[in-house]
Design a protein around this motif. Sequence first.
Motif, PDB file in Angstrom:
ATOM      1  N   LEU A  60      67.209  71.099  63.487  1.00  0.00           N
ATOM      2  CA  LEU A  60      66.881  70.733  64.866  1.00  0.00           C
ATOM      3  C   LEU A  60      66.536  69.256  64.978  1.00  0.00           C
ATOM      4  CD1 LEU A  60      64.709  73.778  66.019  1.00  0.00           C
ATOM      5  CD2 LEU A  60      67.020  73.202  66.791  1.00  0.00           C
ATOM      6  N   ALA A  61      65.817  68.730  63.994  1.00  0.00           N
ATOM      7  CA  ALA A  61      65.459  67.309  64.032  1.00  0.00           C
ATOM      8  C   ALA A  61      66.704  66.430  64.057  1.00  0.00           C
ATOM      9  CB  ALA A  61      64.580  66.955  62.839  1.00  0.00           C
ATOM     10  N   ALA A  62      67.690  66.764  63.236  1.00  0.00           N
ATOM     11  CA  ALA A  62      68.919  65.977  63.195  1.00  0.00           C
ATOM     12  C   ALA A  62      69.682  66.069  64.519  1.00  0.00           C
ATOM     13  CB  ALA A  62      69.802  66.455  62.039  1.00  0.00           C
ATOM     14  N   GLU A  63      69.705  67.260  65.111  1.00  0.00           N
ATOM     15  CA  GLU A  63      70.457  67.455  66.352  1.00  0.00           C
ATOM     16  C   GLU A  63      69.767  66.851  67.564  1.00  0.00           C
ATOM     17  OE1 GLU A  63      71.273  71.620  66.761  1.00  0.00           O
ATOM     18  OE2 GLU A  63      72.178  71.764  64.763  1.00  0.00           O
ATOM     19  N   LEU A  64      68.437  66.809  67.558  1.00  0.00           N
ATOM     20  CA  LEU A  64      67.705  66.396  68.756  1.00  0.00           C
ATOM     21  C   LEU A  64      67.196  64.962  68.700  1.00  0.00           C
ATOM     22  CD1 LEU A  64      65.642  69.654  69.383  1.00  0.00           C
ATOM     23  CD2 LEU A  64      67.816  68.958  70.394  1.00  0.00           C
ATOM     24  N   ARG A  65      67.481  64.268  67.621  1.00  0.00           N
ATOM     25  CA  ARG A  65      67.019  62.890  67.487  1.00  0.00           C
ATOM     26  C   ARG A  65      67.475  62.032  68.674  1.00  0.00           C
ATOM     27  NH1 ARG A  65      65.591  60.112  62.786  1.00  0.00           N
ATOM     28  NH2 ARG A  65      66.422  61.849  61.551  1.00  0.00           N
ATOM     29  N   ARG A  66      68.739  62.190  69.072  1.00  0.00           N
ATOM     30  CA  ARG A  66      69.246  61.356  70.164  1.00  0.00           C
ATOM     31  C   ARG A  66      68.653  61.726  71.509  1.00  0.00           C
ATOM     32  NH1 ARG A  66      75.539  63.468  70.318  1.00  0.00           N
ATOM     33  NH2 ARG A  66      75.115  65.652  70.846  1.00  0.00           N
ATOM     34  N   ASP A  67      68.042  62.908  71.598  1.00  0.00           N
ATOM     35  CA  ASP A  67      67.355  63.321  72.825  1.00  0.00           C
ATOM     36  C   ASP A  67      65.885  62.894  72.825  1.00  0.00           C
ATOM     37  OD1 ASP A  67      69.592  64.694  73.940  1.00  0.00           O
ATOM     38  OD2 ASP A  67      69.197  66.376  72.587  1.00  0.00           O
ATOM     39  N   ARG A  68      65.482  62.164  71.803  1.00  0.00           N
ATOM     40  CA  ARG A  68      64.111  61.669  71.665  1.00  0.00           C
ATOM     41  C   ARG A  68      63.107  62.823  71.551  1.00  0.00           C
ATOM     42  NH1 ARG A  68      63.039  57.080  76.055  1.00  0.00           N
ATOM     43  NH2 ARG A  68      61.331  56.604  74.601  1.00  0.00           N
ATOM     44  N   VAL A  69      63.557  63.889  70.927  1.00  0.00           N
ATOM     45  CA  VAL A  69      62.687  65.027  70.629  1.00  0.00           C
ATOM     46  C   VAL A  69      62.416  65.023  69.129  1.00  0.00           C
ATOM     47  CG1 VAL A  69      62.432  67.539  70.648  1.00  0.00           C
ATOM     48  CG2 VAL A  69      63.590  66.383  72.555  1.00  0.00           C
ATOM     49  N   LEU A  70      61.159  64.841  68.754  1.00  0.00           N
ATOM     50  CA  LEU A  70      60.777  64.842  67.348  1.00  0.00           C
ATOM     51  C   LEU A  70      60.437  66.270  66.921  1.00  0.00           C
ATOM     52  CD1 LEU A  70      58.415  61.712  67.176  1.00  0.00           C
ATOM     53  CD2 LEU A  70      60.920  61.821  67.047  1.00  0.00           C
ATOM     54  N   VAL A  71      60.977  66.688  65.792  1.00  0.00           N
ATOM     55  CA  VAL A  71      60.776  68.048  65.291  1.00  0.00           C
ATOM     56  C   VAL A  71      60.253  67.966  63.862  1.00  0.00           C
ATOM     57  CG1 VAL A  71      61.813  70.319  64.942  1.00  0.00           C
ATOM     58  CG2 VAL A  71      62.759  68.778  66.681  1.00  0.00           C
ATOM     59  N   ASN A  72      59.068  68.500  63.622  1.00  0.00           N
ATOM     60  CA  ASN A  72      58.482  68.467  62.286  1.00  0.00           C
ATOM     61  C   ASN A  72      57.854  69.810  61.940  1.00  0.00           C
ATOM     62  OD1 ASN A  72      58.710  65.571  61.253  1.00  0.00           O
ATOM     63  ND2 ASN A  72      57.844  65.246  63.298  1.00  0.00           N
ATOM     64  N   ALA A  73      57.775  70.084  60.650  1.00  0.00           N
ATOM     65  CA  ALA A  73      57.066  71.252  60.136  1.00  0.00           C
ATOM     66  C   ALA A  73      55.727  70.783  59.586  1.00  0.00           C
ATOM     67  CB  ALA A  73      57.877  71.939  59.043  1.00  0.00           C
ATOM     68  N   VAL A  74      54.692  71.564  59.826  1.00  0.00           N
ATOM     69  CA  VAL A  74      53.352  71.211  59.364  1.00  0.00           C
ATOM     70  C   VAL A  74      52.722  72.404  58.662  1.00  0.00           C
ATOM     71  CG1 VAL A  74      51.013  70.648  60.106  1.00  0.00           C
ATOM     72  CG2 VAL A  74      52.952  69.465  61.138  1.00  0.00           C
ATOM     73  N   CYS A  75      52.179  72.144  57.487  1.00  0.00           N
ATOM     74  CA  CYS A  75      51.357  73.131  56.796  1.00  0.00           C
ATOM     75  C   CYS A  75      49.898  72.799  57.099  1.00  0.00           C
ATOM     76  CB  CYS A  75      51.612  73.091  55.297  1.00  0.00           C
ATOM     77  SG  CYS A  75      50.427  74.076  54.339  1.00  0.00           S
ATOM     78  N   PRO A  76      49.178  73.683  57.756  1.00  0.00           N
ATOM     79  CA  PRO A  76      47.769  73.392  58.046  1.00  0.00           C
ATOM     80  C   PRO A  76      46.866  73.590  56.838  1.00  0.00           C
ATOM     81  CG  PRO A  76      48.374  75.526  58.939  1.00  0.00           C
ATOM     82  CD  PRO A  76      49.630  74.931  58.379  1.00  0.00           C
ATOM     83  N   GLY A  77      47.421  74.086  55.735  1.00  0.00           N
ATOM     84  CA  GLY A  77      46.616  74.391  54.565  1.00  0.00           C
ATOM     85  C   GLY A  77      46.084  75.808  54.622  1.00  0.00           C
ATOM     86  N   TRP A  78      45.360  76.181  53.588  1.00  0.00           N
ATOM     87  CA  TRP A  78      44.716  77.495  53.573  1.00  0.00           C
ATOM     88  C   TRP A  78      43.509  77.423  54.491  1.00  0.00           C
ATOM     89  CZ3 TRP A  78      40.996  79.389  49.243  1.00  0.00           C
ATOM     90  CH2 TRP A  78      40.518  80.670  49.580  1.00  0.00           C
ATOM     91  N   VAL A  79      43.605  78.127  55.601  1.00  0.00           N
ATOM     92  CA  VAL A  79      42.578  78.048  56.643  1.00  0.00           C
ATOM     93  C   VAL A  79      41.893  79.403  56.781  1.00  0.00           C
ATOM     94  CG1 VAL A  79      42.160  77.571  59.087  1.00  0.00           C
ATOM     95  CG2 VAL A  79      43.871  76.251  57.836  1.00  0.00           C
TER      96      VAL A  79
END
Length: 229
Positions: free
Chosen positions: A167-186
Motif C-alpha cells: 500500500l505504501a508503494a501504491e499510495l505514495r503519489r497520493d501523499r498517503v503515508l502507510v506504516n506498520a507499528v509495533c507498540p511492544g508488549w503492552v
Amino acid sequence: MAGRVCVVTGANRGIGLEVAARLARAGDTVLLTARDPAKAERAARGLAGRVEPRRLDVSDDESVAEFARGVREAHGRVDVLVNNAAIHYDTWQRASGADLGVVREALETNLLGAWRVTQALLPLLRAGRHGRVVNVSSEAGSLASMGAGTPAYAVSKAGLNALTRMLAAELRRDRVLVNAVCPGWVATDMGGPGGRPVAEGAASVLWAVDLPDDGPTGGFFRDGRPLPW
C-alpha cells in the motif's frame, strides 16, 4: 496537526482507546469504532473532545461499507486511519497442529480487516491529501525473529506487514503515508500483565500518525525506530 478526522478501529479498550483519547485531546475528531455499538458508546462517553462512537466490524463487508458511507456523509474525508482491531494471540498453539479455524479468524480480522477498511476509506483518505494509515502490527510478525508459537497471530501480522509495504508503494503519489507499528508488549487484555504501560504503546502508534508529509512510508517501527522485517 489538530483538526483532523481520525478513524481508530477496535478502539473501545486498550491501545485503541488510548490512541483515540489522545487524538481527541489534541483537537482531532475521532471516530471510535467497535464491533459492539454499546461498547463504543461507553468508551466514547469517558473521553473529552470530539469523539463519535461508531459500529464497525472489520471482518464484515456490509459493516465496513455502511461505516464508509456514514463517514463520507458526515465528514467527506479521512485524514488518519489506525488499523488497530485484532484478535487471537494464540499462545496455546503451534503451527504444526494449529486449529486452522482459529487461523482463519485471525486472518479475517488482523489482515483482511485492515485491508478491507483501508480499501473502503481510500477515496476519503485521498480527499484529505495528507493521509496517514497506521497498521498496528507486532514484532511477532517479523520474519527476522520469528520462531515457534502464536501461529495465527504471527502469520496474520506478517501478512499485515506485507500489505503495508504494498500500500505504501501504491499510495505514495497520493501523499498517503502507510506504516506498520509495533507498540511492544503492552499490558492490555490481549497482552496480559507485565507489559509496558498502555500510554507507551499508544505513543509508538501516535508517532506514525503525526509524521510530517516528508516522513517515512512503507516502514516497520517501534518507538520511532525501524524494526527488521
